[in-house]
Scaffold this active site. Structure first.
Site, short mmCIF file in Angstrom:
data_model
loop_
_atom_site.label_atom_id
_atom_site.label_comp_id
_atom_site.label_asym_id
_atom_site.label_seq_id
_atom_site.Cartn_x
_atom_site.Cartn_y
_atom_site.Cartn_z
N ILE A 1 0.84 -1.19 0.00
CA ILE A 1 0.00 0.00 0.00
C ILE A 1 0.88 1.25 0.00
O ILE A 1 1.76 1.40 0.84
CB ILE A 1 -0.95 0.01 1.21
CG1 ILE A 1 -1.77 -1.28 1.23
CG2 ILE A 1 -1.85 1.23 1.16
CD1 ILE A 1 -2.52 -1.59 -0.06
N LYS A 2 0.59 2.12 -0.94
CA LYS A 2 1.40 3.32 -1.14
C LYS A 2 0.65 4.52 -0.55
O LYS A 2 -0.48 4.81 -0.96
CB LYS A 2 1.63 3.52 -2.64
CG LYS A 2 2.77 4.43 -3.03
CD LYS A 2 2.95 4.34 -4.55
CE LYS A 2 4.06 5.24 -5.04
NZ LYS A 2 4.13 5.21 -6.52
N VAL A 3 1.28 5.20 0.40
CA VAL A 3 0.64 6.34 1.07
C VAL A 3 1.57 7.55 1.01
O VAL A 3 2.79 7.40 0.99
CB VAL A 3 0.27 6.02 2.53
CG1 VAL A 3 -0.64 4.81 2.62
CG2 VAL A 3 1.52 5.80 3.37
#
Length: 217
Positions: free
Chosen positions: A82-84
């Site tokens: 997951i890219k935040v």
């Protein structure tokens, strides 16, 4: 150093896989928009193709929204990361998702201090954007050097994933500095294989080969 391909184009991913140069994939909303396809359809197809890490970026900017999107995308495959964004809300999401066992790539990093915060929060990857720093006359690779040094000083497990790669020199410098990963557009991957002396040498070899007597068929 691992090579990730920075694209949401399935055709480019297949070509990189055929070259043995796709250890993983990074995507972002801008790259997905270029495909003209829905992100979930693209992500499902990439998961079927690539066994390595696949970064899926959330578009929410609030903590609860990031968690909701992150948990949803994490269900698409065990290799999904997951890219935040590197914001205060993003760091909160990193801590929670990491505690839940989800891998996280913290993106839009533009300073070593930001990278330190991401590592403290438990990020799996930090993505320093070298090209965008270069665009404003700052030294993107100097930032990477500082991040690598800080992580080594304190034994952080967060991997340095060099992003916003614009040309082969960025890849070379990332490798020299000891970055764990570079995520590279397919066009730059092609440039890495090219050298004018290689082309000239091949042309000469083929020209000389034409002079060699051939056995009659």
């Amino acid at each position: 150093m691992k090579f990730f391909i920075d694209t949401a184009d399935v055709g480019e991913i297949k070509k990189a896989l055929a070259l043995g140069l796709c250890d993983g994939v990074t995507t972002n909303p801008s790259l997905v928009a270029k495909t003209g396809r829905g992100f979930e359809d693209v992500l499902k197809e990439i998961v079927q193709l690539v066994p390595g890490p696949i970064s899926a970026e959330v578009t929410a900017t609030d903590y609860e929204g990031m968690l909701r999107e992150g948990r949803h995308y994490a269900k698409f495959g065990s290799q999904v990361v997951i890219k935040v964004p590197l914001t205060v809300e993003g760091l909160r999401a990193v801590k929670t998702l990491t505690d839940e066992g989800t891998k996280v790539n913290v993106t839009l990093c533009f300073s070593p201090v930001q990278a330190l915060l991401a590592a403290k929060a438990g990020a799996t990857y930090i993505s320093p954007f070298v090209g965008r720093l270069d665009d404003i006359s700052q030294d993107g690779m100097a930032m990477v050097a500082d991040i690598v040094q800080i992580y080594r000083n304190y034994g952080f497990k967060t991997q340095v994933l060099v992003a916003s790669v614009r040309h082969p020199v960025h890849v070379l410098e990332a490798a020299k500095l000891g970055a764990d990963v570079a995520t590279i557009p397919y066009s730059v991957i092609e440039q890495l294989a090219k050298h004018p002396l290689t082309d000239a040498g091949l042309k000469k070899f083929l020209a000389d080969w034409e002079k060699v007597p051939k056995a009659p068929k």
